[in-house]
Scaffold this active site. Sequence first.
Site, PDB file in Angstrom:
ATOM      1  N   HIS A  49      36.885  29.171  33.456  1.00 54.54           N
ATOM      2  CA  HIS A  49      37.191  29.613  32.157  1.00 54.54           C
ATOM      3  C   HIS A  49      38.219  28.425  31.553  1.00 54.54           C
ATOM      4  O   HIS A  49      38.497  27.569  32.376  1.00 54.54           O
ATOM      5  CB  HIS A  49      37.932  30.902  32.282  1.00 54.54           C
ATOM      6  CG  HIS A  49      39.126  30.800  33.201  1.00 54.54           C
ATOM      7  ND1 HIS A  49      39.108  31.813  34.630  1.00 54.54           N
ATOM      8  CD2 HIS A  49      40.384  30.532  33.285  1.00 54.54           C
ATOM      9  CE1 HIS A  49      39.926  31.405  35.144  1.00 54.54           C
ATOM     10  NE2 HIS A  49      40.753  30.638  34.697  1.00 54.54           N
TER      11      HIS A  49
HETATM   12  C1  T46 Z   1      43.699  29.726  36.135  1.00 61.90           C
HETATM   13  C2  T46 Z   1      43.297  29.360  37.295  1.00 61.90           C
HETATM   14  C3  T46 Z   1      43.592  27.801  37.619  1.00 61.90           C
HETATM   15  C4  T46 Z   1      47.031  38.898  37.689  1.00 61.90           C
HETATM   16  O1  T46 Z   1      46.876  40.103  37.784  1.00 61.90           O
HETATM   17  N1  T46 Z   1      47.674  38.107  37.018  1.00 61.90           N
HETATM   18  C5  T46 Z   1      47.609  36.751  37.214  1.00 61.90           C
HETATM   19  O2  T46 Z   1      48.751  35.961  36.872  1.00 61.90           O
HETATM   20  C6  T46 Z   1      46.616  36.052  37.473  1.00 61.90           C
HETATM   21  C7  T46 Z   1      46.269  34.604  37.334  1.00 61.90           C
HETATM   22  C8  T46 Z   1      45.444  36.796  37.891  1.00 61.90           C
HETATM   23  N2  T46 Z   1      45.808  38.341  37.821  1.00 61.90           N
HETATM   24  C9  T46 Z   1      44.141  38.850  38.355  1.00 61.90           C
HETATM   25  C10 T46 Z   1      43.160  38.979  37.343  1.00 61.90           C
HETATM   26  C11 T46 Z   1      42.037  38.921  38.403  1.00 61.90           C
HETATM   27  O3  T46 Z   1      41.933  40.621  38.881  1.00 61.90           O
HETATM   28  O4  T46 Z   1      44.077  38.501  39.618  1.00 61.90           O
HETATM   29  C12 T46 Z   1      42.408  38.476  39.782  1.00 61.90           C
HETATM   30  C13 T46 Z   1      41.890  37.182  39.771  1.00 61.90           C
HETATM   31  O5  T46 Z   1      42.364  36.580  38.775  1.00 61.90           O
HETATM   32  P1  T46 Z   1      41.189  35.208  38.271  1.00 61.90           P
HETATM   33  O6  T46 Z   1      39.860  35.576  38.505  1.00 61.90           O
HETATM   34  O7  T46 Z   1      41.471  34.993  36.658  1.00 61.90           O
HETATM   35  O8  T46 Z   1      41.491  34.012  39.181  1.00 61.90           O
HETATM   36  P2  T46 Z   1      40.949  32.503  39.087  1.00 61.90           P
HETATM   37  O9  T46 Z   1      41.400  31.761  40.448  1.00 61.90           O
HETATM   38  O10 T46 Z   1      39.653  32.346  38.604  1.00 61.90           O
HETATM   39  O11 T46 Z   1      41.596  31.668  37.820  1.00 61.90           O
HETATM   40  C14 T46 Z   1      43.358  31.688  37.869  1.00 61.90           C
HETATM   41  C15 T46 Z   1      43.898  32.194  36.804  1.00 61.90           C
HETATM   42  O12 T46 Z   1      43.502  33.185  36.139  1.00 61.90           O
HETATM   43  C16 T46 Z   1      43.594  31.018  35.342  1.00 61.90           C
HETATM   44  O13 T46 Z   1      44.366  31.355  34.608  1.00 61.90           O
HETATM   45  O14 T46 Z   1      43.583  28.719  35.201  1.00 61.90           O
HETATM   46  O15 T46 Z   1      43.551  30.568  38.157  1.00 61.90           O
END
Ligand code: T46
Length: 141
Positions: A49
């Site tokens: 993303h």
């Molecule tokens: C990015 C890369 C480097 C939260 O509740 N709070 C938070 O601050 C974050 C980051 C995530 N979440 C929840 C949302 C999802 O249910 O944690 C779960 C996993 O998040 P996500 O699938 O977005 O994780 P990544 O590793 O794909 O991405 C993350 C960040 O979301 C994104 O902003 O730039 O790390």
Amino acid sequence: MQVIKYVFQPHGDDRGQLVSLEEFKDIPFRIKRVYYMYDTGSGVVRGHHAHKSLQQILICIHGSCKVMLDNGKEKKTVPLEKPYEGVYVSNVMWREMYDFSDDAVLMVLASELYNEEDYIRDYDEFLKFVNNCSDNEIEQV
Ligand code: T46
């Protein structure tokens, strides 16, 4: 495409190493949120993303991983292998994190609170967003 990699100053002595990160001094934005990921199994790819306005610095504080950055025109891969180095990730930048070592802990310093509305999760939508973005909407350091 210029990748901005930070090498932070470790304060070492015979007790070990310590790295301190201060907003606007070591980190080019106000730090509103810190999160980290671990137990990332082998073969896992995270991210997929971009963001409309979020700026971040990614630091692999334990183990190693790779970060692929894509600005819509060019892609670059950045290895993160040291706890004292980080990579700046601007807002309008597609990112994927992969090749995590078993012991990897990837810490992220973020300029904004968590906001699902800020995510661009569709690659075609990302390309449209990039093409419609003026230069001053893309955060730069
Ligand atoms: C990015 C890369 C480097 C939260 O509740 N709070 C938070 O601050 C974050 C980051 C995530 N979440 C929840 C949302 C999802 O249910 O944690 C779960 C996993 O998040 P996500 O699938 O977005 O994780 P990544 O590793 O794909 O991405 C993350 C960040 O979301 C994104 O902003 O730039 O790390």
